[in-house]
Design a protein around this motif. Structure first.
Motif, PDB file in Angstrom:
ATOM      1  N   VAL A 166       0.861  -1.184   0.000  1.00 16.73           N
ATOM      2  CA  VAL A 166       0.000   0.000   0.000  1.00 16.73           C
ATOM      3  C   VAL A 166       0.898   1.235   0.000  1.00 16.73           C
ATOM      4  O   VAL A 166       2.015   1.215   0.530  1.00 16.73           O
ATOM      5  N   TRP A 167       0.412   2.290  -0.624  1.00 12.92           N
ATOM      6  CA  TRP A 167       1.101   3.582  -0.617  1.00 12.92           C
ATOM      7  C   TRP A 167       0.247   4.557   0.179  1.00 12.92           C
ATOM      8  O   TRP A 167      -0.956   4.671  -0.067  1.00 12.92           O
ATOM      9  N   ILE A 168       0.868   5.269   1.113  1.00 12.54           N
ATOM     10  CA  ILE A 168       0.125   6.228   1.938  1.00 12.54           C
ATOM     11  C   ILE A 168       0.840   7.573   1.942  1.00 12.54           C
ATOM     12  O   ILE A 168       2.052   7.649   2.144  1.00 12.54           O
ATOM     13  N   LYS A 169       0.069   8.632   1.702  1.00 13.69           N
ATOM     14  CA  LYS A 169       0.585   9.998   1.857  1.00 13.69           C
ATOM     15  C   LYS A 169      -0.184  10.637   3.000  1.00 13.69           C
ATOM     16  O   LYS A 169      -1.400  10.793   2.936  1.00 13.69           O
ATOM     17  N   HIS A 170       0.542  10.982   4.048  1.00 12.63           N
ATOM     18  CA  HIS A 170      -0.105  11.587   5.204  1.00 12.63           C
ATOM     19  C   HIS A 170      -0.454  13.047   4.925  1.00 12.63           C
ATOM     20  O   HIS A 170       0.217  13.724   4.133  1.00 12.63           O
ATOM     21  N   ASN A 171      -1.481  13.524   5.573  1.00 17.70           N
ATOM     22  CA  ASN A 171      -1.929  14.904   5.413  1.00 17.70           C
ATOM     23  C   ASN A 171      -0.782  15.871   5.710  1.00 17.70           C
ATOM     24  O   ASN A 171      -0.101  15.756   6.722  1.00 17.70           O
ATOM     25  N   GLY A 172      -0.567  16.802   4.804  1.00 15.87           N
ATOM     26  CA  GLY A 172       0.486  17.790   5.003  1.00 15.87           C
ATOM     27  C   GLY A 172       1.836  17.388   4.439  1.00 15.87           C
ATOM     28  O   GLY A 172       2.753  18.211   4.383  1.00 15.87           O
ATOM     29  N   GLU A 173       1.975  16.120   4.020  1.00 14.88           N
ATOM     30  CA  GLU A 173       3.238  15.667   3.453  1.00 14.88           C
ATOM     31  C   GLU A 173       3.150  15.694   1.925  1.00 14.88           C
ATOM     32  O   GLU A 173       2.065  15.751   1.349  1.00 14.88           O
ATOM     33  N   THR A 174       4.313  15.636   1.272  1.00 16.95           N
ATOM     34  CA  THR A 174       4.342  15.784  -0.183  1.00 16.95           C
ATOM     35  C   THR A 174       4.647  14.489  -0.919  1.00 16.95           C
ATOM     36  O   THR A 174       4.558  14.442  -2.146  1.00 16.95           O
ATOM     37  N   SER A 175       5.031  13.440  -0.212  1.00 25.16           N
ATOM     38  CA  SER A 175       5.384  12.200  -0.892  1.00 25.16           C
ATOM     39  C   SER A 175       4.710  11.000  -0.240  1.00 25.16           C
ATOM     40  O   SER A 175       4.386  11.019   0.945  1.00 25.16           O
ATOM     41  N   GLU A 176       4.520   9.957  -1.035  1.00 24.00           N
ATOM     42  CA  GLU A 176       3.936   8.718  -0.545  1.00 24.00           C
ATOM     43  C   GLU A 176       5.008   7.851   0.118  1.00 24.00           C
ATOM     44  O   GLU A 176       6.188   7.949  -0.190  1.00 24.00           O
ATOM     45  N   VAL A 177       4.556   6.973   1.009  1.00 31.05           N
ATOM     46  CA  VAL A 177       5.430   5.988   1.621  1.00 31.05           C
ATOM     47  C   VAL A 177       4.856   4.611   1.329  1.00 31.05           C
ATOM     48  O   VAL A 177       3.669   4.369   1.538  1.00 31.05           O
ATOM     49  N   LYS A 178       5.695   3.736   0.817  1.00 30.47           N
ATOM     50  CA  LYS A 178       5.256   2.387   0.471  1.00 30.47           C
ATOM     51  C   LYS A 178       5.462   1.453   1.652  1.00 30.47           C
ATOM     52  O   LYS A 178       6.463   1.552   2.360  1.00 30.47           O
ATOM     53  N   GLY A 179       4.520   0.548   1.870  1.00 34.24           N
ATOM     54  CA  GLY A 179       4.677  -0.406   2.952  1.00 34.24           C
ATOM     55  C   GLY A 179       3.885  -1.681   2.709  1.00 34.24           C
ATOM     56  O   GLY A 179       3.065  -1.755   1.786  1.00 34.24           O
ATOM     57  N   GLU A 180       4.145  -2.655   3.535  1.00 36.56           N
ATOM     58  CA  GLU A 180       3.411  -3.914   3.450  1.00 36.56           C
ATOM     59  C   GLU A 180       1.989  -3.710   3.943  1.00 36.56           C
ATOM     60  O   GLU A 180       1.760  -3.069   4.972  1.00 36.56           O
ATOM     61  N   LEU A 181       1.030  -4.243   3.216  1.00 31.63           N
ATOM     62  CA  LEU A 181      -0.373  -4.083   3.585  1.00 31.63           C
ATOM     63  C   LEU A 181      -0.731  -5.136   4.630  1.00 31.63           C
ATOM     64  O   LEU A 181      -0.864  -6.319   4.326  1.00 31.63           O
ATOM     65  N   THR A 182      -0.863  -4.693   5.871  1.00 34.70           N
ATOM     66  CA  THR A 182      -1.214  -5.580   6.976  1.00 34.70           C
ATOM     67  C   THR A 182      -2.457  -5.040   7.684  1.00 34.70           C
ATOM     68  O   THR A 182      -2.762  -3.844   7.577  1.00 34.70           O
ATOM     69  N   PRO A 183      -3.174  -5.891   8.418  1.00 31.49           N
ATOM     70  CA  PRO A 183      -4.396  -5.432   9.109  1.00 31.49           C
ATOM     71  C   PRO A 183      -4.152  -4.356  10.162  1.00 31.49           C
ATOM     72  O   PRO A 183      -5.088  -3.666  10.560  1.00 31.49           O
ATOM     73  N   SER A 184      -2.906  -4.205  10.622  1.00 30.84           N
ATOM     74  CA  SER A 184      -2.633  -3.273  11.716  1.00 30.84           C
ATOM     75  C   SER A 184      -2.351  -1.845  11.261  1.00 30.84           C
ATOM     76  O   SER A 184      -2.228  -0.942  12.086  1.00 30.84           O
ATOM     77  N   ILE A 185      -2.259  -1.603   9.956  1.00 32.82           N
ATOM     78  CA  ILE A 185      -1.935  -0.259   9.473  1.00 32.82           C
ATOM     79  C   ILE A 185      -3.148   0.650   9.646  1.00 32.82           C
ATOM     80  O   ILE A 185      -4.211   0.410   9.075  1.00 32.82           O
ATOM     81  N   VAL A 186      -2.969   1.710  10.412  1.00 33.78           N
ATOM     82  CA  VAL A 186      -4.069   2.635  10.677  1.00 33.78           C
ATOM     83  C   VAL A 186      -4.025   3.812   9.711  1.00 33.78           C
ATOM     84  O   VAL A 186      -2.983   4.157   9.166  1.00 33.78           O
ATOM     85  N   VAL A 187      -5.180   4.420   9.523  1.00 34.15           N
ATOM     86  CA  VAL A 187      -5.322   5.575   8.650  1.00 34.15           C
ATOM     87  C   VAL A 187      -5.682   6.775   9.514  1.00 34.15           C
ATOM     88  O   VAL A 187      -6.477   6.651  10.445  1.00 34.15           O
ATOM     89  N   ALA A 188      -5.101   7.915   9.193  1.00 33.19           N
ATOM     90  CA  ALA A 188      -5.417   9.143   9.916  1.00 33.19           C
ATOM     91  C   ALA A 188      -6.251  10.055   9.028  1.00 33.19           C
ATOM     92  O   ALA A 188      -6.227   9.933   7.794  1.00 33.19           O
ATOM     93  N   PRO A 189      -7.003  10.976   9.616  1.00 29.84           N
ATOM     94  CA  PRO A 189      -7.791  11.913   8.815  1.00 29.84           C
ATOM     95  C   PRO A 189      -6.908  12.661   7.825  1.00 29.84           C
ATOM     96  O   PRO A 189      -5.815  13.100   8.164  1.00 29.84           O
ATOM     97  N   GLY A 190      -7.393  12.789   6.595  1.00 26.68           N
ATOM     98  CA  GLY A 190      -6.641  13.509   5.578  1.00 26.68           C
ATOM     99  C   GLY A 190      -5.641  12.663   4.820  1.00 26.68           C
ATOM    100  O   GLY A 190      -5.049  13.127   3.844  1.00 26.68           O
ATOM    101  N   ASP A 191      -5.432  11.404   5.233  1.00 28.29           N
ATOM    102  CA  ASP A 191      -4.495  10.526   4.526  1.00 28.29           C
ATOM    103  C   ASP A 191      -5.006  10.197   3.126  1.00 28.29           C
ATOM    104  O   ASP A 191      -6.210  10.103   2.894  1.00 28.29           O
ATOM    105  N   THR A 192      -4.060  10.009   2.207  1.00 34.45           N
ATOM    106  CA  THR A 192      -4.380   9.517   0.871  1.00 34.45           C
ATOM    107  C   THR A 192      -3.786   8.125   0.725  1.00 34.45           C
ATOM    108  O   THR A 192      -2.578   7.938   0.887  1.00 34.45           O
TER     109      THR A 192
END
Length: 200
Positions: A166-192
């Motif tokens: 999965v690729w996630i870009k946190h709110n306010g950041e300019t680049s995505e971060v790639k990681g392993e897609l696991t059930p424990s990965i949480v999402v924060a408001p504004g995340d893409t």
């Protein structure tokens, strides 16, 4: 004897490192359990005390004894909130506690004597999901949301989806971060969130 001494010293250093790591886990279990994407900590859930207000957050303001000053208000795109009596006040980038104190200070500056204010987030800014999901788009954030919950909200994976990363870009950041897609990965408001396409 020198070789044995070096081995003993190395074993002692490893034991010390293990003890230190165990101590951190005991002292701060929340941090020890925090999931990581690509070595970077995943944003904590929105109910965290460190959650920073941002555009589209809806906040309930209660000024005790002053119902006309209380109500539900949105943070604007510029990070400001328009409140009765005091007008626009900065909210974006502040924790709920910091914002609450800022409102108290503004009200006590010539308006009210010793105002008591409480602030709480009613609805968080939405999250965004793109890529190989059935219904990409913008969705309301719910507390404790995970990547798998977000995918389910968007109608599930397409048949082309890469379900391992999965690729996630946190709110306010300019680049995505790639990681392993696991059930424990949480999402924060504004995340893409972006689900990529598998190549086999």
């Amino acid at each position: 004897m020198i070789g044995v001494s070096k081995i003993s010293r190395a074993f002692a250093m490893m034991l010390l490192a293990a003890c230190l790591m165990l101590g951190v886990a005991v002292a701060n279990p929340a941090r020890a359990q925090q999931a990581a994407i690509g070595g970077a900590p995943v944003t904590a859930p929105a109910q965290s005390m460190d959650y920073l207000l941002g555009p589209a957050d809806k906040v309930r303001m209660t000024v005790y004894g002053e119902p006309s000053l209380s109500g539900e208000f949105f943070v604007s795109g510029s990070g400001l909130m328009s409140l009765p009596l005091i007008g626009e006040i900065k909210a974006g980038g502040m924790t709920v506690g910091q914002f609450q104190l800022a409102v108290q200070k503004a009200l006590s500056d010539g308006y009210l004597k010793d105002p008591r204010v409480n602030a709480e987030v009613l609805t968080f800014r939405p999250f965004y999901i793109l890529g190989e999901v059935e219904k990409p788009g913008t969705y309301p954030y719910t507390s404790g949301l995970t990547v798998l919950n977000a995918v389910a909200t968007a109608g599930g994976f397409t048949y082309r989806a890469d379900k391992r990363t999965v690729w996630i870009k946190h709110n306010g950041e300019t680049s995505e971060v790639k990681g392993e897609l696991t059930p424990s990965i949480v999402v924060a408001p504004g995340d893409t969130i972006r689900i990529g396409e598998r190549f086999f």
